[in-house]
Design an enzyme around this catalytic site. Structure first.
Site, PDB file in Angstrom:
ATOM      1  N   LYS A  13       0.837  -1.212   0.000  1.00  0.00           N
ATOM      2  CA  LYS A  13       0.000   0.000   0.000  1.00  0.00           C
ATOM      3  C   LYS A  13       0.871   1.261   0.000  1.00  0.00           C
ATOM      4  CE  LYS A  13      -2.884   0.942   3.658  1.00  0.00           C
ATOM      5  NZ  LYS A  13      -2.870   2.367   4.059  1.00  0.00           N
ATOM      6  N   ARG A  18       2.918   5.942  -3.393  1.00  0.00           N
ATOM      7  CA  ARG A  18       4.086   6.697  -3.869  1.00  0.00           C
ATOM      8  C   ARG A  18       4.269   6.526  -5.370  1.00  0.00           C
ATOM      9  NH1 ARG A  18       4.464   5.630   1.372  1.00  0.00           N
ATOM     10  NH2 ARG A  18       5.894   6.760   2.739  1.00  0.00           N
ATOM     11  N   ARG A 113      -7.438  12.881  12.785  1.00  0.00           N
ATOM     12  CA  ARG A 113      -6.002  12.567  12.864  1.00  0.00           C
ATOM     13  C   ARG A 113      -5.168  13.834  12.650  1.00  0.00           C
ATOM     14  NH1 ARG A 113      -4.915   7.434   9.257  1.00  0.00           N
ATOM     15  NH2 ARG A 113      -2.919   7.568  10.333  1.00  0.00           N
ATOM     16  N   SER A 157       8.380   9.257  11.506  1.00  0.00           N
ATOM     17  CA  SER A 157       7.165   9.105  10.702  1.00  0.00           C
ATOM     18  C   SER A 157       7.531   9.172   9.225  1.00  0.00           C
ATOM     19  CB  SER A 157       6.155  10.206  11.023  1.00  0.00           C
ATOM     20  OG  SER A 157       5.198  10.271   9.983  1.00  0.00           O
ATOM     21  N   GLN A 159       5.436   9.190   6.810  1.00  0.00           N
ATOM     22  CA  GLN A 159       4.516  10.078   6.095  1.00  0.00           C
ATOM     23  C   GLN A 159       5.002  11.519   6.157  1.00  0.00           C
ATOM     24  OE1 GLN A 159       0.619   9.351   7.755  1.00  0.00           O
ATOM     25  NE2 GLN A 159       0.353   7.476   6.572  1.00  0.00           N
ATOM     26  N   ASP A 306       2.484  -0.842  11.953  1.00  0.00           N
ATOM     27  CA  ASP A 306       1.185  -1.344  11.490  1.00  0.00           C
ATOM     28  C   ASP A 306       0.927  -2.791  11.918  1.00  0.00           C
ATOM     29  OD1 ASP A 306       0.657   1.109  10.369  1.00  0.00           O
ATOM     30  OD2 ASP A 306       1.377   0.549   8.384  1.00  0.00           O
TER      31      ASP A 306
HETATM   32  C1  S3P Z   1       2.934   4.974   6.129  1.00  0.00           C
HETATM   33  C2  S3P Z   1       3.613   5.281   7.273  1.00  0.00           C
HETATM   34  C3  S3P Z   1       3.153   4.921   8.620  1.00  0.00           C
HETATM   35  C4  S3P Z   1       2.124   3.805   8.573  1.00  0.00           C
HETATM   36  C5  S3P Z   1       1.076   4.028   7.527  1.00  0.00           C
HETATM   37  C6  S3P Z   1       1.707   4.164   6.154  1.00  0.00           C
HETATM   38  C7  S3P Z   1       3.479   5.423   4.836  1.00  0.00           C
HETATM   39  O1  S3P Z   1       2.564   6.061   9.218  1.00  0.00           O
HETATM   40  O2  S3P Z   1       1.499   3.639   9.827  1.00  0.00           O
HETATM   41  O3  S3P Z   1       0.163   2.933   7.506  1.00  0.00           O
HETATM   42  O4  S3P Z   1       3.024   4.938   3.781  1.00  0.00           O
HETATM   43  O5  S3P Z   1       4.371   6.280   4.849  1.00  0.00           O
HETATM   44  P1  S3P Z   1       3.443   7.182  10.002  1.00  0.00           P
HETATM   45  O6  S3P Z   1       4.409   7.729   9.057  1.00  0.00           O
HETATM   46  O7  S3P Z   1       2.463   8.222  10.442  1.00  0.00           O
HETATM   47  O8  S3P Z   1       4.052   6.462  11.155  1.00  0.00           O
END
Ligand code: S3P
Length: 419
Positions: A13, A18, A113, A157, A159, A306
């Site tokens: 995913k 990306r 969130r 993180s 993300q 996760d």
């Molecule tokens: C993700 C990063 C994680 C993860 C999320 C997907 C990503 O979150 O929990 O399911 O694709 O970069 P965080 O970056 O907030 O930890």
């Protein structure tokens, strides 16, 4: 009943989001295979189409017509990011320098969130982005010229790191993100494969402003390790199981769950490893195992974030104590996953106790089964679905469809493996 056979899983995913976003900045057509079929990735795909990116599905291969350095048109409507934190957060970074106005919205869960973790550093780069309700969606973004940033993330993180690096692609100078612990590095790997100037030194990544479009790529997305984790847990827990999972992404920043379950006594073999576009892929063979409790420390958390709901489940069947700490980030996922797992497993008779930053479990205890409150969270539903394979009563879900976020067909695929 045992889990026996061989499976292929949906595409990763994180990588799928990306791949769609980055190929939009490509210099031609990119062909993407095995994209994750879940609702979250569809949300990203539709968001890009609404920004004018041409994306076509040709017999299961997704063709993205990259538009180069400035590919986005003014969208007609708000960008509804649905349940997808990755869509919202990465898109904020991706669009921050483009001359368009975008309103970001999301569903009930996403609207609770935190988004300030992304928009604050992006504001520091000069972006015009603001929230009407403190740190939450809806957000309004008006793209404009950005300058580079040197940013120290307060927590690991992927993300937030990715959002800043994406904004950095269009910011004057070199943008650096320093992380307190390793987090998934799919952004860095893919940008490198597509020709961006990106340097990675330990937990620090630096990206330079793009002077020319990214190179279009043909990319087969590896099977999702986070989807594999549910099947790994199932094969470990159900007696006499032997399961082969083919072509799974085993990027080292994603597989702390594998190391953790090995430490718990899990019998797992990794074979046929190859690396393509910076992403490692392998086959996994998993056999039922007797498990022991484990301590999961803060520095391990980002690389199995996760999979922590599954650690909670496995711990209920492991001999001795399991302690998870430093995992407060779990409280701001699609649901509060600490509270959700503690309440569901507790209702089933497990000795599991909540802590502010994690949980502890005393095992083993039999699981009663019965009602599951999913909190509309796919990973809670799937974890309890695996629990249902070994519980006295079958699991009964308030919203089983929530698994469609990442793995439509999850329950059917699981059933098909049971003989
Ligand atoms: C993700 C990063 C994680 C993860 C999320 C997907 C990503 O979150 O929990 O399911 O694709 O970069 P965080 O970056 O907030 O930890």
């Amino acid at each position: 009943m045992a889990l026996v056979g061989e499976i292929f899983l949906p595409g990763d995913k994180s990588i799928s989001h990306r791949a769609l976003m980055f190929t939009a900045l490509g210099d031609g057509i990119s062909r993407l295979e095995n994209l994750n079929p879940g609702a979250d990735v569809k949300t990203t795909l539709q968001a890009l189409q609404n920004l004018g990116i041409k994306i076509e599905d040709k017999h299961g291969v997704i063709h993205v017509q990259g538009g180069g350095l400035n590919p986005f048109n003014q969208p007609e409507h708000a960008m509804n990011c649905g349940n997808s934190g990755t869509t919202a957060r990465l898109m904020i970074g991706l669009l921050a320098a483009h001359p368009i106005h975008v309103q970001f919205t999301g569903d009930h869960s996403l609207s609770k969130r935190p988004m300030d973790r992304v928009f604050r550093p992006i504001q520091q780069m000069g972006a015009n982005v603001s929230a009407t309700n403190r740190k939450f969606l809806p957000l309004m973004l008006s793209g404009r010229e950005l300058w580079a940033l040197d940013y120290r993330l307060p927590y690991a993180s992927a993300q937030v790191k990715s959002a800043i690096l994406l904004a950095g692609l269009h910011a004057k100078g070199e943008t650096t993100v320093k992380s307190p612990a390793f987090s998934r590095d799919h952004t860095e790997q893919m940008l490198k494969a597509m020709g961006a100037k990106i340097k990675v030194k330990g937990r620090e990544a630096t990206v330079s402003q793009l002077k020319k479009p990214l190179k279009a790529i043909d990319f087969k997305v590896p099977g999702d390790f986070s989807a594999a984790a549910f099947f790994i847990a199932a094969a470990l827990l159900v007696p006499d199981s032997e399961l082969i999972i083919r072509d799974v992404g085993v990027n080292p920043t994603r597989i702390a769950f594998l190391h953790a379950v090995e430490e718990m006594g899990g019998d797992i073999t990794v074979a046929n490893k190859t690396v393509k576009n910076g992403e490692a892929i392998a086959d996994l063979r998993v056999c039922s195992s007797k498990l022991q409790g484990i301590h999961i420390y803060p520095e391990m958390i980002a690389n199995l974030i996760d999979e922590l709901p599954l650690i909670a489940l496995l711990a209920t069947q492991a001999e001795g104590e399991t302690v998870v700490s430093g995992a407060e980030e779990l409280r701001v996922k699609e649901s509060d996953r600490i509270a959700a797992m503690v309440s569901n497993l507790g209702n089933w008779g497990a000795k599991i106790f909540e802590r502010p930053d994690g949980f502890h479990v005393e095992g083993p205890t039999p699981l009663k089964g019965g009602d599951v409150q999913t909190f509309d969270d796919h990973r809670v539903a799937m974890s309890m679905g695996i629990g249902g394979l070994i519980s006295k009563l079958p699991a009964r879900f308030d919203n089983p469809e929530c698994v469609d976020i990442s793995h439509p067909g999850f329950f059917d695929e699981l059933r098909a493996l049971m003989d």
